[in-house]
Every structure is written in structure tokens, then in C-alpha cells.
Scaffold this motif. Sequence first.
Motif, PDB file in Angstrom:
ATOM      1  N   LEU A  37    -116.495  56.902 -42.122  1.00 48.83           N
ATOM      2  CA  LEU A  37    -117.190  55.612 -42.101  1.00 48.83           C
ATOM      3  C   LEU A  37    -117.907  55.351 -43.419  1.00 48.83           C
ATOM      4  N   ALA A  73    -117.053  52.175 -46.011  1.00 47.76           N
ATOM      5  CA  ALA A  73    -118.093  51.147 -45.881  1.00 47.76           C
ATOM      6  C   ALA A  73    -118.060  50.148 -47.032  1.00 47.76           C
ATOM      7  N   VAL A 115    -121.949  49.819 -40.570  1.00 45.94           N
ATOM      8  CA  VAL A 115    -121.003  50.937 -40.659  1.00 45.94           C
ATOM      9  C   VAL A 115    -121.709  52.170 -41.223  1.00 45.94           C
ATOM     10  N   THR A 152    -124.068  53.497 -38.571  1.00 49.01           N
ATOM     11  CA  THR A 152    -123.328  54.175 -37.509  1.00 49.01           C
ATOM     12  C   THR A 152    -123.014  55.605 -37.919  1.00 49.01           C
TER      13      THR A 152
END
Length: 125
Positions: free
Chosen positions: A33, A37, A49, A52
Motif C-alpha cells: 500500500l 500510494a 491508503v 491504512t
Amino acid sequence: MVNNIVERSPGNPLPKPLAGLTFVLMTAVAIVLWSIAHLVTDPHAGAFVVDTGLVLVSVGFSMLFIDWARTAVRALFFGLLALGLFALADFGQILVLTYMLRIIVPLFALYMPVNKVSSNFRIFA
């Protein structure tokens, strides 16, 4: 003498290989991720993102120090709650909440080893 203190069993123990696998998978997904991003064109979605990935690494790290399955489920629930709060803060442009969560979420994950070590100490017992 009657002992009226009932120690409830915390449930099933969390297998250490499962905790380690959870840590490795969540960390791997977070790295992916973080790597993609910069490809997200919307800056708010890109921030979500990254956040997360932060939540996944924090929950994965805390899994290494959890002994019981019920506690692991609670950690996963609080991770989902953090994702919801990050979504609210990132897409709602509430910067104070975003930065507070970016500090608090890893801090709670770092408290897990401290909690595990200090749970055996009795101060006022």
C-alpha cells in the motif's frame, strides 16, 4: 477458608504461528500500500491508503504480543474502527483527527509489549 475469587478463563490461546503469520501478511500488505500510494491521483484517497498501511502495521505488530484469541479479535475490531475514523478524517478533511490518529494508533501498538511485561507485576496487591 472459602476462596470467592473466580478467575475466568480468557478463552482459547492464540497460536504463535498464527500471530506471526498475521504480522507478516499485514506488514507485506502495508508495504504494498505504501508503495502504490503515490499512484493515487486523489490526495485524500492517497492519504487514506497510507493511513491504512499504518493501521495494518500497528495491528500486525500488536498481534505478536497477544496471548488469547479473544484479545486478537478485539485488536482486529479496533483496527477496523481506526480505519473508519481514518476514512472520516481523511475524506472529511479533519486534519486534527488525522494527525491525532497517526500518533495514537502506533502508540497503542507499542504499548502492547509494555502491557504484556507489566501484566505480571502487582503494585498494590
